[in-house]
Design a protein around this motif. Structure first.
Motif, PDB file in Angstrom:
ATOM      1  N   ALA A  28      55.206  11.140 -58.555  1.00 49.30           N
ATOM      2  CA  ALA A  28      56.657  10.996 -58.423  1.00 49.30           C
ATOM      3  C   ALA A  28      57.149  11.452 -57.060  1.00 49.30           C
ATOM      4  O   ALA A  28      58.048  10.847 -56.460  1.00 49.30           O
ATOM      5  N   GLU A  29      56.550  12.527 -56.516  1.00 49.33           N
ATOM      6  CA  GLU A  29      56.940  13.020 -55.194  1.00 49.33           C
ATOM      7  C   GLU A  29      56.618  12.001 -54.120  1.00 49.33           C
ATOM      8  O   GLU A  29      57.388  11.765 -53.193  1.00 49.33           O
ATOM      9  N   LEU A  30      55.427  11.381 -54.225  1.00 50.98           N
ATOM     10  CA  LEU A  30      55.034  10.376 -53.222  1.00 50.98           C
ATOM     11  C   LEU A  30      55.911   9.133 -53.316  1.00 50.98           C
ATOM     12  O   LEU A  30      56.185   8.471 -52.309  1.00 50.98           O
ATOM     13  N   ASN A  31      56.354   8.758 -54.522  1.00 53.34           N
ATOM     14  CA  ASN A  31      57.173   7.554 -54.692  1.00 53.34           C
ATOM     15  C   ASN A  31      58.662   7.828 -54.503  1.00 53.34           C
ATOM     16  O   ASN A  31      59.476   6.899 -54.624  1.00 53.34           O
ATOM     17  N   GLY A  32      59.060   9.074 -54.252  1.00 49.12           N
ATOM     18  CA  GLY A  32      60.475   9.392 -54.054  1.00 49.12           C
ATOM     19  C   GLY A  32      61.268   9.463 -55.333  1.00 49.12           C
ATOM     20  O   GLY A  32      62.507   9.346 -55.294  1.00 49.12           O
ATOM     21  N   GLN A  33      60.636   9.657 -56.453  1.00 52.42           N
ATOM     22  CA  GLN A  33      61.308   9.726 -57.735  1.00 52.42           C
ATOM     23  C   GLN A  33      61.596  11.182 -58.102  1.00 52.42           C
ATOM     24  O   GLN A  33      60.958  12.090 -57.556  1.00 52.42           O
TER      25      GLN A  33
END
Length: 545
Positions: free
Chosen positions: A132-137
């Motif tokens: 989620a952190e890598l995808n900006g979520q």
């Protein structure tokens, strides 16, 4: 439940203590090494039954994927109590819900997992947060907590369902906001950076400085090296060509140097030595002091000063000592040995002379020296190895002169080194015999292979057969070797001479080349236009005085 720790020097002794305390049905919880030996945790069989009863009465919920539910551990209660107090501290109205609600039961169920299952559960949740952190979520853990708080049933005492849900949502939003404020305060001085996701395994992090360059990064370096190599080669070629052109121009502007160059090349001197001589040659001479060939006389004097001879020292047969004649095949070592022996016997008598031969390779080679020995009345001894040579030297130590005739070998023969090692006796002085009729390149190779620099001197043989003596004298001058004597025939001892440096140089300059080997000025220009530059000459050739 009664859990005890047993310590013993070995596992066998520790198990004996366990059986003695709890019987044959004792439950072993763990064992590990300790400073005293082995440490074992065990309990009675009744404790296991108590654990099973507690696990049967504990509430069960569906665990996350790949996580197996197990009975709750006794250590989970304090953690659940702390979680309940945290809920009460956030909002007193949710105290009852926090004590008995679904999140607490889920935590109890999670803490009741086995160690391996709990690790898998934590790893899965951390991977979700990292993705989620890598995808900006948003953080899925916070979203899940908020969703679980919103979906939980209302406890007793809450006035309305809508109000309880609003309170739960506000509590979740306040927690998320407080966390973001804390993070923003911590990172306020610097630019906000992306949070580094947690690492669940050991990774090797290589810094940019320590990273190995790729093939694409190395390619420009190779191209630069190749370019630099080509530039250096081009620079050397340009310097060589310009040096040759400058020398040719100098010859054209100075006819004296041109005539001297042509003469020295005709008689056989090397281009390196000729170039050095011509550079130091005066452009004009005093006609009242010089003859018609002034430049040739000047060159003869310079060559004679740089040629080392033995004319100022006592003759070899007068000095005495142990001398070994070495050299290539067919240069006249045996004949030269007989000439020196005859000259010595004529002055000091045969009783003061000793003859040794090491030539055991050729058939009947030692018979030639024995024939000369019978004429002189001197016995000839044969040495086959270094030990026998040392014994013969000790036997002939009372003689004034001892001459050693060695086997002739090519300068590139592997046995040359063995022969030189055999003659490495402190009392032996070596004399290198060189055929003066050989080519200059061959003489150069002989001098290097036979280690002429460590020899006592050089004997020039067969000067009566040499059309050009200049190559031999050129090598003597460049390597600074001393000419002990010359041999010009087969007569013993009449053809053994000691010539001065001036006489040797004059003999070399008088030698005339055949018409096919003579060169004119155009040939001289052609030779120096394609020849090596002055810097490629040997260091010895640059030391003329």
């Amino acid at each position: 439940m009664n859990v005890k720790r047993f310590t013993a020097r070995s596992t066998r002794e520790a198990m004996a203590l366990v059986r003695q305390a709890f019987g044959e049905d004792a439950v072993v919880l763990s064992n590990k090494p300790c400073p005293d030996g082995i440490e074992v945790l065990a309990m009675a069989p009744e404790g296991m039954k108590q654990i099973e009863r507690v696990a049967a009465t504990a509430p069960r919920v569906n665990a996350p994927s790949r996580v197996a539910a197990r009975p709750a551990a006794p250590a989970a209660a304090p953690l659940n109590a702390r979680a309940a107090r945290d809920f009460e501290r956030r909002d007193p109205r949710l105290a009852e819900f926090g004590a008995t609600g679904t999140p607490v039961e889920a935590d109890v169920q999670t803490l009741a997992m086995s160690t391996l299952s709990f690790q898998d559960y934590v790893r899965e949740r951390m991977l979700k947060r990292r993705q989620a952190e890598l995808n900006g979520q948003p953080d899925p853990l916070e979203s899940e907590l908020a969703a679980r708080a919103a979906a939980a049933p209302l406890p007793e005492g809450v006035p309305s369902l809508q109000e309880a849900r609003q309170l739960r949502a506000q509590a979740a939003m306040q927690a998320m906001g407080a966390r973001r404020v804390d993070m923003s305060r911590a990172e306020a001085p610097a630019e906000p950076a992306r949070r580094v996701p947690p690492v669940l395994r050991d990774e090797i992090r290589v810094s940019a400085e320590a990273r190995l360059p790729t093939l694409a990064e190395l390619q420009p370096g190779r191209d630069q090296q190749d370019m630099m190599k080509e530039l250096r080669s081009m620079k050397g070629l340009i310097e060589e060509r310009f040096g040759a052109l400058a020398f040719m121009e100098k010859l054209q502007r100075q006819p004296v140097q041109a005539r001297l160059t042509q003469k020295l090349l005709e008689v056989g001197f090397s281009p390196a030595l000729v170039r050095k001589l011509v550079e130091g040659c005066p452009a004009h001479f005093d006609d009242s002091k010089q003859g018609p060939h002034d430049e040739l006389s000047w060159a003869a004097n310079v060559l004679a000063r740089n040629l080392l001879t033995d004319e100022m020292s006592p003759a070899l047969e007068e000095q005495g000592g142990v001398f070994a004649l070495i050299g290539s095949t067919g240069v006249g070592k045996t004949t030269t040995t007989a000439k020196i022996a005859a000259a010595f016997a004529t002055r000091h008598g045969a009783s003061q002379l000793g003859l040794i031969t090491l030539d055991a390779y050729r058939v009947g080679a030692h018979e030639q020296l024995r024939a000369y020995g019978r004429i002189l009345g001197v016995p000839v001894h044969t040495a086959h190895d270094r030990t026998s040579l040392e014994d013969l030297l000790e036997l002939l130590s009372g003689k004034k002169m001892v001459l050693i005739d060695t086997a002739g070998m090519a300068q590139r023969d592997s046995r040359t080194t063995e022969l030189l090692d055999m003659l490495a006796h402190p009392s032996i002085r070596r004399l290198l015999v060189i055929n003066s009729a050989q080519q200059g390149e061959t003489i150069e190779d002989v001098v290097t292979a036979w280690r002429a620099a460590s020899c006592h001197g050089v004997v020039l043989s067969k000067i009566d057969e040499a059309v050009k003596m200049a190559p031999a004298l050129d090598t003597m001058i460049r390597h600074k070797l001393r000419v002990i004597g010359v041999a010009n025939g087969q007569r013993v001892p009449e053809d053994w001479h000691r010539l001065s440096a001036q006489a040797l140089v004059q003999r070399a300059l008088r030698s005339g080349a055949a018409p096919a080997w003579r060169m004119d000025s155009a040939d001289v220009n052609l030779i120096f236009a394609g020849g090596p530059a002055l810097a490629t000459g040997t260091p010895a050739a640059m030391g003329l005085n």
